[in-house]
Motif scaffolding. Structure first.
Motif, PDB file in Angstrom:
ATOM      1  N   MET A 100       0.842  -1.205   0.000  1.00  0.00           N
ATOM      2  CA  MET A 100       0.000   0.000   0.000  1.00  0.00           C
ATOM      3  C   MET A 100       0.870   1.245   0.000  1.00  0.00           C
ATOM      4  N   ARG A 101       0.432   2.263  -0.718  1.00  0.00           N
ATOM      5  CA  ARG A 101       1.167   3.520  -0.781  1.00  0.00           C
ATOM      6  C   ARG A 101       0.945   4.313   0.504  1.00  0.00           C
ATOM      7  N   ASN A 102       1.982   4.971   0.976  1.00  0.00           N
ATOM      8  CA  ASN A 102       1.894   5.790   2.183  1.00  0.00           C
ATOM      9  C   ASN A 102       0.981   6.986   1.909  1.00  0.00           C
ATOM     10  N   PRO A 103      -0.183   7.108   2.608  1.00  0.00           N
ATOM     11  CA  PRO A 103      -1.092   8.234   2.341  1.00  0.00           C
ATOM     12  C   PRO A 103      -0.499   9.579   2.712  1.00  0.00           C
ATOM     13  N   ALA A 104       0.517   9.605   3.548  1.00  0.00           N
ATOM     14  CA  ALA A 104       1.128  10.873   3.940  1.00  0.00           C
ATOM     15  C   ALA A 104       1.888  11.513   2.788  1.00  0.00           C
ATOM     16  N   LEU A 105       2.227  10.734   1.757  1.00  0.00           N
ATOM     17  CA  LEU A 105       2.943  11.301   0.615  1.00  0.00           C
ATOM     18  C   LEU A 105       2.108  12.350  -0.109  1.00  0.00           C
ATOM     19  N   ALA A 106       0.767  12.282   0.069  1.00  0.00           N
ATOM     20  CA  ALA A 106      -0.108  13.241  -0.606  1.00  0.00           C
ATOM     21  C   ALA A 106       0.094  14.658  -0.072  1.00  0.00           C
ATOM     22  N   PHE A 107       0.535  14.806   1.159  1.00  0.00           N
ATOM     23  CA  PHE A 107       0.758  16.145   1.714  1.00  0.00           C
ATOM     24  C   PHE A 107       2.202  16.325   2.189  1.00  0.00           C
ATOM     25  N   ARG A 108       3.097  15.529   1.662  1.00  0.00           N
ATOM     26  CA  ARG A 108       4.506  15.631   2.067  1.00  0.00           C
ATOM     27  C   ARG A 108       5.091  16.969   1.627  1.00  0.00           C
ATOM     28  N   PRO A 109       5.649  17.748   2.566  1.00  0.00           N
ATOM     29  CA  PRO A 109       6.287  19.009   2.173  1.00  0.00           C
ATOM     30  C   PRO A 109       7.622  18.755   1.482  1.00  0.00           C
ATOM     31  N   GLU A 110       8.089  19.733   0.761  1.00  0.00           N
ATOM     32  CA  GLU A 110       9.395  19.619   0.131  1.00  0.00           C
ATOM     33  C   GLU A 110      10.465  19.487   1.222  1.00  0.00           C
ATOM     34  N   PRO A 111      11.361  18.494   1.091  1.00  0.00           N
ATOM     35  CA  PRO A 111      12.371  18.294   2.146  1.00  0.00           C
ATOM     36  C   PRO A 111      13.164  19.555   2.470  1.00  0.00           C
ATOM     37  N   GLY A 112      13.454  20.351   1.451  1.00  0.00           N
ATOM     38  CA  GLY A 112      14.218  21.574   1.699  1.00  0.00           C
ATOM     39  C   GLY A 112      13.444  22.627   2.454  1.00  0.00           C
ATOM     40  N   ALA A 113      12.101  22.487   2.488  1.00  0.00           N
ATOM     41  CA  ALA A 113      11.278  23.477   3.194  1.00  0.00           C
ATOM     42  C   ALA A 113      11.215  23.218   4.685  1.00  0.00           C
ATOM     43  N   ILE A 114      11.619  22.016   5.105  1.00  0.00           N
ATOM     44  CA  ILE A 114      11.570  21.670   6.524  1.00  0.00           C
ATOM     45  C   ILE A 114      12.892  22.078   7.170  1.00  0.00           C
ATOM     46  N   PRO A 115      12.862  22.907   8.207  1.00  0.00           N
ATOM     47  CA  PRO A 115      14.123  23.351   8.836  1.00  0.00           C
ATOM     48  C   PRO A 115      14.796  22.210   9.601  1.00  0.00           C
ATOM     49  N   GLU A 116      16.087  22.350   9.791  1.00  0.00           N
ATOM     50  CA  GLU A 116      16.843  21.376  10.568  1.00  0.00           C
ATOM     51  C   GLU A 116      16.901  21.755  12.049  1.00  0.00           C
ATOM     52  N   ALA A 117      16.227  22.807  12.431  1.00  0.00           N
ATOM     53  CA  ALA A 117      16.253  23.308  13.807  1.00  0.00           C
ATOM     54  C   ALA A 117      15.351  22.464  14.704  1.00  0.00           C
ATOM     55  N   PRO A 118      15.514  22.583  16.025  1.00  0.00           N
ATOM     56  CA  PRO A 118      14.584  21.907  16.949  1.00  0.00           C
ATOM     57  C   PRO A 118      13.209  22.570  16.916  1.00  0.00           C
ATOM     58  N   GLY A 119      12.204  21.787  17.284  1.00  0.00           N
ATOM     59  CA  GLY A 119      10.850  22.340  17.300  1.00  0.00           C
ATOM     60  C   GLY A 119       9.805  21.266  17.489  1.00  0.00           C
ATOM     61  N   CYS A 120       8.559  21.639  17.259  1.00  0.00           N
ATOM     62  CA  CYS A 120       7.418  20.724  17.375  1.00  0.00           C
ATOM     63  C   CYS A 120       6.670  20.672  16.051  1.00  0.00           C
ATOM     64  N   TYR A 121       6.056  19.528  15.779  1.00  0.00           N
ATOM     65  CA  TYR A 121       5.265  19.363  14.558  1.00  0.00           C
ATOM     66  C   TYR A 121       3.885  18.845  14.932  1.00  0.00           C
ATOM     67  N   GLN A 122       2.902  19.164  14.078  1.00  0.00           N
ATOM     68  CA  GLN A 122       1.520  18.784  14.326  1.00  0.00           C
ATOM     69  C   GLN A 122       0.909  18.203  13.049  1.00  0.00           C
ATOM     70  N   PHE A 123       0.384  17.011  13.152  1.00  0.00           N
ATOM     71  CA  PHE A 123      -0.392  16.427  12.066  1.00  0.00           C
ATOM     72  C   PHE A 123      -1.855  16.783  12.300  1.00  0.00           C
TER      73      PHE A 123
END
Length: 644
Positions: A1-24
């Motif tokens: 099965m295809r990962n459904p999260a790929l439909a809203f996957r952000p561009e890898p370069g757009a995600i910072p390498e800094a510490p923080g929190c994420y929300q689905f």
């Protein structure tokens, strides 16, 4: 099965390498999972890999999610704190939630009040109050308190009893049996009484030596002066204090403060026990259970638990925590707790501020003590396994049964139930209760005062539903605040749409609710009416009701939702009726407005008590002059004489 999260996957370069929190978030913008990371880019990348490499419980979260957002912070400590804040605000479905295995009582000294008192209390306490425990049983606190009152005769009465004694000048029975110093009638000054409360607080906090030495010295002095009556009284106080100390188990030969935490778990559940040791004595214990709806290691589970524990006990964070394994992010967690300790009661008493140290004992008394705590966690785990009524699987089964029976597109994770209550068409009110994941979410409960009092349940239900969905539309159209600002604000009312609306009533109430919602309700919101007589579910468009099987989890759930809505509505209706009756009794009295009316009821408690009072007793109420007291007295007695 295809990962459904790929439909809203952000561009890898757009995600910072800094510490923080994420929300689905799901399709309605509801947060379903919150996480933290030292590197957001590296951590989020794990969610967008091949489907077969992702844990089953993480898959369930990704199937529910439709977007992901993140917040960048400056350090791991800030990320840890922000993660806890976001979890407490959003209560995401796929984050673990700790449930107290019972409501534990505390011994509370209400230092925030003008005249403090000692009381047994459950739940949160007011800011500034001192609490001790928690204790396993309320009777254990009362036995200890009864012994200590012989030495520290502080006030324990309610505000009503205190006010009555102050008004009449007569202390209650507790003073006559030497269990209260009677500040109500001036037998002891308020300053000396507060000092007495502080001494009791120090004693309960483990500072027992000075009290014992002082009582011993006073007893010897009284005996030397041949004052044998006073010496005998001091001897009895000394005996009572020593008995109270015997009730506290000695854990450590050293006079040290620490908490011990142990976990017993399997792949789906965990039980956590925390024992609290102060001055080397066990002063309290508490237990929690948790459904592991996200895959966590023991270290990660311990970190989330410690955050939860000391958010609730931020006034009592010890310098040392004994644990079976070192928690995840131990360094950041230690710094965060050290900062909290700067505002604790312990710090304000002159003790040096120090970082919280996590100790994994290898030998000695603490190893044996931690084994005792672990055994308690194991027993609690077994008890929790036997109590399945509120567990994750039972709730999921109930929601799945409702989904299948009502032909819903998805399980009704948010259920709202509405009920109307009135007395012959007067004081008409409505209630809205919310269940999420099969559990009540009381912070989202709402109550409605209807615009017109009328004996028409259909019209009342129509108005309540219209107001609820109008507020939903208004909230969704309003610009959303930034996430950082949102953590410092109250949750917006009516912010989330329900999956299922349950109307307490049959076909008529259901039709009224649908008319009230009109075009404001989207196709994603399902409506049903729950008829009381046969527990039938009436569904729009069906000529016959749906009958849930007796004993099914789904039937049990809708009954709980309906009963809670009825309880909430009738409680509000009764409070409205009581306030209406109380206020009408003083209507028409010149000079008695809302403030004086409130002061009168605070002092006397009821109209009957006011009617029995003399003019002088009414004048004792702050803000009531002789003219007003006479007017109130004459009005209340005229009301009695005019009554048929």
């Amino acid at each position: 099965m295809r990962n459904p999260a790929l439909a809203f996957r952000p561009e890898p370069g757009a995600i910072p390498e800094a510490p923080g929190c994420y929300q689905f978030k799901d399709g309605h913008g509801r947060v379903v999972y919150v996480g933290k990371a030292k590197s957001l880019r590296q951590r989020l990348g794990n969610y967008f890999q091949a489907w077969h490499n992702i844990a089953p419980r993480t898959r369930a979260m990704l199937e529910a999610a439709r977007s992901v957002e993140w917040i960048v912070v400056d350090s791991e400590v800030e990320a840890l704190h922000l993660e806890y804040t976001l979890i407490q605000r959003h209560r995401p479905r796929y984050n673990v939630r700790y449930r107290d295995d019972k409501s534990y009582p505390h011994l509370v000294l209400t230092a925030s009040e003008e005249v403090p008192r000692a009381r047994v209390q459950r739940g949160r306490v007011a800011k500034g109050d001192l609490r001790f425990g928690p204790y396993a049983h309320a009777y254990a606190i009362r036995e200890t308190l009864d012994l200590l009152l012989r030495t520290f005769p502080v006030r324990t009465c309610s505000q009503g009893i205190y006010d009555r004694a102050a008004r009449t000048g007569k202390p209650c029975l507790l003073h006559h049996i030497d269990r209260c110093a009677a500040p109500c009638v001036g037998k002891i000054s308020l300053e000396d009484h507060r000092t007495l409360v502080e001494r009791l607080g120090h004693f309960l906090d483990g500072e027992t030596g000075p009290v014992l030495r002082q009582l011993e010295a006073d007893m010897q002095a009284a005996s030397a002066e041949l004052n044998f009556e006073a010496a005998a009284r001091l001897r009895d106080q000394l005996t009572a204090v020593r008995k109270a100390l015997e009730k506290q188990q000695v854990v450590s030969a050293k006079s040290e403060d620490f908490d011990a935490i142990a976990i017993h778990e399997d792949e789906l559940e965990a039980a956590v026990q925390a024992f609290f040791v102060r001055r080397g004595r066990l002063v309290g214990r508490k237990g929690w259970t948790v459904d592991k709806v996200e895959p966590l290691t023991t270290s990660q589970l311990l970190t989330s638990f410690v955050l939860q524990l000391y958010a609730d006990r931020d006034d009592d964070i010890p310098p040392q925590v004994v644990v079976p394994v070192e928690p995840d992010d131990a360094e950041a967690l230690s710094l965060l707790l050290a900062e909290q300790r700067r505002h604790t009661r312990a710090g304000s008493r002159g003790r040096p501020i120090q970082r919280v140290r996590f100790q994994v004992p290898q030998r000695g008394d603490k190893v044996a003590f931690l084994e005792t705590v672990t055994e308690n966690a194991r027993e609690a785990f077994q008890r929790a396994r036997l109590k399945r009524a509120s567990d994750f699987e039972s709730r999921s089964r109930a929601l799945k049964e409702l989904q299948d029976t009502l032909d819903l597109d998805e399980a009704p994770l948010r259920i709202e139930c509405f009920d109307i209550s009135h007395l012959g068409g007067t004081e008409v009110v409505g209630s809205m209760v919310v269940f999420e994941d099969g559990l009540p979410r009381k912070s989202d409960y709402r109550r409605f005062k209807l615009s017109i009092d009328r004996n028409d349940d259909f019209a009342s239900m129509q108005e309540v539903i219209r107001r609820r969905f109008a507020r939903l539309a208004q909230t969704q159209q309003a610009p959303a605040p930034s996430e950082v600002a949102a953590t410092e604000q109250a949750v917006r009312r009516f912010a989330y749409p329900p999956n299922l609306v349950v109307i307490d009533g049959g076909v008529g109430q259901l039709r009224a609710a649908l008319a009230g919602a009109g075009e404001l309700a989207t196709a994603d919101v399902a409506f049903v009416g729950l008829a009381k007589k046969f527990e039938e579910l009436w569904v729009p468009g069906r000529s016959r009701p749906v009958v849930l099987p007796r004993g099914s989890e789904a039937l049990y759930l809708v009954q709980r939702v309906r009963d809670e809505a009825h309880r909430f509505a009738i409680t509000y209706q009764r409070s409205r009726r009581s306030s209406s009756v109380a206020s009408s009794a003083l209507d028409g009295v010149a000079g008695v407005g809302p403030a004086r009316r409130k002061a009168l009821f605070r002092s006397f408690g009821s109209v009957a008590a006011m009617r029995r009072a003399t003019v002088e007793e009414l004048m004792a109420v702050p803000g009531v002059s002789r003219t007003i007291a006479t007017a109130v007295h004459d009005h209340l007695h005229a009301t009695v004489e005019d009554a048929p």
